[in-house]
Design a protein around this motif. Structure first.
Motif, mmCIF file in Angstrom:
data_model
loop_
_atom_site.group_PDB
_atom_site.id
_atom_site.type_symbol
_atom_site.label_atom_id
_atom_site.label_comp_id
_atom_site.label_asym_id
_atom_site.label_seq_id
_atom_site.Cartn_x
_atom_site.Cartn_y
_atom_site.Cartn_z
ATOM 1 N N THR A 105 9.858 1.172 2.971
ATOM 2 C CA THR A 105 8.540 1.502 2.449
ATOM 3 C C THR A 105 8.521 2.963 2.021
ATOM 4 O OG1 THR A 105 7.568 -0.071 4.010
ATOM 5 C CG2 THR A 105 6.070 1.485 2.963
ATOM 6 N N TYR A 106 8.096 3.192 0.778
ATOM 7 C CA TYR A 106 8.045 4.545 0.221
ATOM 8 C C TYR A 106 6.633 4.869 -0.239
ATOM 9 C CZ TYR A 106 13.060 3.942 0.214
ATOM 10 O OH TYR A 106 14.345 3.707 0.615
ATOM 11 N N GLY A 107 6.263 6.128 -0.107
ATOM 12 C CA GLY A 107 4.969 6.592 -0.589
ATOM 13 C C GLY A 107 5.110 7.207 -1.970
ATOM 14 N N VAL A 108 4.173 6.860 -2.841
ATOM 15 C CA VAL A 108 4.168 7.357 -4.221
ATOM 16 C C VAL A 108 2.744 7.780 -4.550
ATOM 17 C CG1 VAL A 108 4.545 6.714 -6.639
ATOM 18 C CG2 VAL A 108 6.045 5.795 -4.865
ATOM 19 N N SER A 109 2.602 8.941 -5.160
ATOM 20 C CA SER A 109 1.256 9.371 -5.553
ATOM 21 C C SER A 109 0.731 8.478 -6.674
ATOM 22 C CB SER A 109 1.262 10.828 -6.022
ATOM 23 O OG SER A 109 1.906 10.942 -7.280
ATOM 24 N N LEU A 110 -0.565 8.381 -6.760
ATOM 25 C CA LEU A 110 -1.197 7.589 -7.819
ATOM 26 C C LEU A 110 -0.764 8.101 -9.197
ATOM 27 C CD1 LEU A 110 -3.184 5.359 -8.602
ATOM 28 C CD2 LEU A 110 -5.035 7.021 -8.359
ATOM 29 N N ASP B 155 14.639 3.007 -7.236
ATOM 30 C CA ASP B 155 15.438 4.211 -7.006
ATOM 31 C C ASP B 155 14.591 5.164 -6.166
ATOM 32 O OD1 ASP B 155 17.010 6.455 -6.994
ATOM 33 O OD2 ASP B 155 16.945 6.765 -9.173
ATOM 34 N N SER B 156 14.912 5.271 -4.900
ATOM 35 C CA SER B 156 14.069 6.024 -3.962
ATOM 36 C C SER B 156 14.325 7.534 -3.971
ATOM 37 C CB SER B 156 14.254 5.484 -2.547
ATOM 38 O OG SER B 156 15.593 5.673 -2.133
ATOM 39 N N ALA B 157 15.236 7.995 -4.780
ATOM 40 C CA ALA B 157 15.519 9.439 -4.837
ATOM 41 C C ALA B 157 14.252 10.188 -5.234
ATOM 42 C CB ALA B 157 16.631 9.724 -5.837
ATOM 43 N N GLY B 158 13.901 11.191 -4.444
ATOM 44 C CA GLY B 158 12.712 11.984 -4.735
ATOM 45 C C GLY B 158 11.435 11.428 -4.128
ATOM 46 N N PHE B 159 11.551 10.382 -3.328
ATOM 47 C CA PHE B 159 10.395 9.784 -2.665
ATOM 48 C C PHE B 159 10.629 9.829 -1.161
ATOM 49 C CE2 PHE B 159 10.592 7.919 -6.877
ATOM 50 C CZ PHE B 159 9.301 8.095 -7.327
ATOM 51 N N THR B 160 9.563 9.718 -0.387
ATOM 52 C CA THR B 160 9.686 9.772 1.062
ATOM 53 C C THR B 160 9.264 8.454 1.695
ATOM 54 O OG1 THR B 160 9.195 11.112 3.016
ATOM 55 C CG2 THR B 160 7.368 10.723 1.504
ATOM 56 N N GLU B 161 9.849 8.168 2.845
ATOM 57 C CA GLU B 161 9.505 6.947 3.563
ATOM 58 C C GLU B 161 8.172 7.122 4.276
ATOM 59 O OE1 GLU B 161 13.961 5.214 4.408
ATOM 60 O OE2 GLU B 161 12.946 6.276 6.022
ATOM 61 N N ALA C 283 17.241 -6.835 0.750
ATOM 62 C CA ALA C 283 17.127 -5.379 0.849
ATOM 63 C C ALA C 283 17.025 -4.705 -0.516
ATOM 64 C CB ALA C 283 18.314 -4.819 1.618
ATOM 65 N N THR C 284 17.103 -5.489 -1.597
ATOM 66 C CA THR C 284 16.925 -4.900 -2.931
ATOM 67 C C THR C 284 15.442 -4.734 -3.262
ATOM 68 O OG1 THR C 284 16.917 -7.010 -4.130
ATOM 69 C CG2 THR C 284 19.065 -5.950 -3.747
ATOM 70 N N VAL C 285 14.590 -5.255 -2.395
ATOM 71 C CA VAL C 285 13.141 -5.137 -2.576
ATOM 72 C C VAL C 285 12.639 -3.989 -1.708
ATOM 73 C CG1 VAL C 285 10.911 -6.285 -2.207
ATOM 74 C CG2 VAL C 285 12.831 -7.566 -3.168
ATOM 75 N N SER C 286 11.734 -3.193 -2.247
ATOM 76 C CA SER C 286 11.096 -2.103 -1.509
ATOM 77 C C SER C 286 9.591 -2.269 -1.568
ATOM 78 C CB SER C 286 11.447 -0.743 -2.131
ATOM 79 O OG SER C 286 12.821 -0.507 -2.092
ATOM 80 N N GLN C 287 8.927 -1.790 -0.558
ATOM 81 C CA GLN C 287 7.468 -1.745 -0.571
ATOM 82 C C GLN C 287 7.066 -0.340 -0.990
ATOM 83 O OE1 GLN C 287 5.524 -2.484 3.189
ATOM 84 N NE2 GLN C 287 3.505 -2.327 2.306
ATOM 85 N N ILE C 288 6.157 -0.265 -1.943
ATOM 86 C CA ILE C 288 5.631 1.014 -2.395
ATOM 87 C C ILE C 288 4.181 1.090 -1.939
ATOM 88 C CG2 ILE C 288 5.077 2.462 -4.403
ATOM 89 C CD1 ILE C 288 8.087 1.913 -3.986
ATOM 90 N N GLN C 289 3.855 2.163 -1.227
ATOM 91 C CA GLN C 289 2.460 2.447 -0.895
ATOM 92 C C GLN C 289 1.993 3.505 -1.874
ATOM 93 O OE1 GLN C 289 1.766 3.589 3.171
ATOM 94 N NE2 GLN C 289 2.395 1.599 3.975
ATOM 95 N N ILE C 290 0.920 3.209 -2.562
ATOM 96 C CA ILE C 290 0.357 4.169 -3.506
ATOM 97 C C ILE C 290 -0.679 4.996 -2.770
ATOM 98 C CG2 ILE C 290 -0.858 4.457 -5.696
ATOM 99 C CD1 ILE C 290 0.326 1.635 -6.438
ATOM 100 N N TRP C 291 -0.475 6.309 -2.777
ATOM 101 C CA TRP C 291 -1.347 7.262 -2.103
ATOM 102 C C TRP C 291 -2.052 8.114 -3.159
ATOM 103 C CZ3 TRP C 291 0.905 9.803 2.909
ATOM 104 C CH2 TRP C 291 1.315 8.808 3.810
ATOM 105 N N PRO C 292 -3.204 8.696 -2.860
ATOM 106 C CA PRO C 292 -3.905 9.529 -3.854
ATOM 107 C C PRO C 292 -3.193 10.852 -4.122
ATOM 108 C CG PRO C 292 -5.097 9.537 -1.771
ATOM 109 C CD PRO C 292 -3.973 8.548 -1.629
ATOM 110 N N PHE C 293 -2.263 11.233 -3.254
ATOM 111 C CA PHE C 293 -1.521 12.487 -3.387
ATOM 112 C C PHE C 293 -0.055 12.197 -3.070
ATOM 113 C CE2 PHE C 293 -3.326 12.090 0.826
ATOM 114 C CZ PHE C 293 -2.212 12.222 1.646
ATOM 115 N N ASP C 294 0.801 13.143 -3.363
ATOM 116 C CA ASP C 294 2.224 12.979 -3.090
ATOM 117 C C ASP C 294 2.477 13.203 -1.599
ATOM 118 O OD1 ASP C 294 4.981 13.022 -2.918
ATOM 119 O OD2 ASP C 294 5.236 14.316 -4.670
ATOM 120 N N PRO C 295 2.967 12.201 -0.879
ATOM 121 C CA PRO C 295 3.217 12.377 0.551
ATOM 122 C C PRO C 295 4.261 13.452 0.851
ATOM 123 C CG PRO C 295 3.868 10.171 -0.174
ATOM 124 C CD PRO C 295 3.256 10.849 -1.340
ATOM 125 N N LEU C 296 5.051 13.840 -0.120
ATOM 126 C CA LEU C 296 6.050 14.891 0.086
ATOM 127 C C LEU C 296 5.427 16.254 0.382
ATOM 128 C CD1 LEU C 296 8.673 13.981 -2.660
ATOM 129 C CD2 LEU C 296 9.022 13.940 -0.170
#
Length: 139
Positions: free
Chosen positions: A54-59, A29-35, A80-93
């Motif tokens: 591909t979505y960015g998610v904070s650690l 569920d990508s709501a609240g996350f950024t590409e 297309a039901t699969v997403s790639q999540i990149q884990i970042w040390p901070f929230d990319p938003l």
């Protein structure tokens, strides 16, 4: 090639990649996350993204949601039901649009740029206004 532009490796030496890890997940569920990554490049350049966004998610956020997410290791290319999540040390938003351009550009590794010439072109388009040239072969 010396055309007066700053090599991408110089930018990469000054700005650390925010990408800590990549995870593929099912039915995210990508709501609240950024590409980020290829999905960000698709929105800002001529790059055509693959079906998996591909979505960015904070650690920190990853720690909160990871137990409720189904990770996958293999999947069909067109799934297309699969997403790639990149884990970042901070929230990319929290990044401004300009800061996000730099963060996404430096999130790629030299090996990824060597393997994906289309990404090199997209990163060059993204960084053109900063006079930076991505060339993974340059030493």
């Amino acid at each position: 090639m010396d055309d007066g532009r700053t090599p991408w490796r110089v930018l990469r030496a000054c700005v650390s990649s925010p990408r800590l890890a990549d995870v593929y997940v099912k039915d995210f569920d990508s709501a609240g996350f950024t590409e980020v990554g290829d999905s960000f490049l698709e929105k800002h350049t001529m790059l055509a993204d693959r079906p998996q966004k591909t979505y960015g998610v904070s650690l920190e956020r990853w720690g909160q949601i990871s137990s409720s997410i189904t990770e996958v290791e293999t999947f069909a290319f067109r799934d297309a039901t699969v997403s790639q999540i990149q884990i970042w040390p901070f929230d990319p938003l929290i990044l401004s649009p300009e800061a996000m351009k730099i963060a996404v550009a430096v999130s790629y590794t030299s090996l990824e740029l060597i393997r994906e010439p289309r990404v090199v072109g997209a990163v060059n388009d993204l960084l053109r206004e900063y006079n930076v040239q991505a060339d993974p072969e340059e030493r």
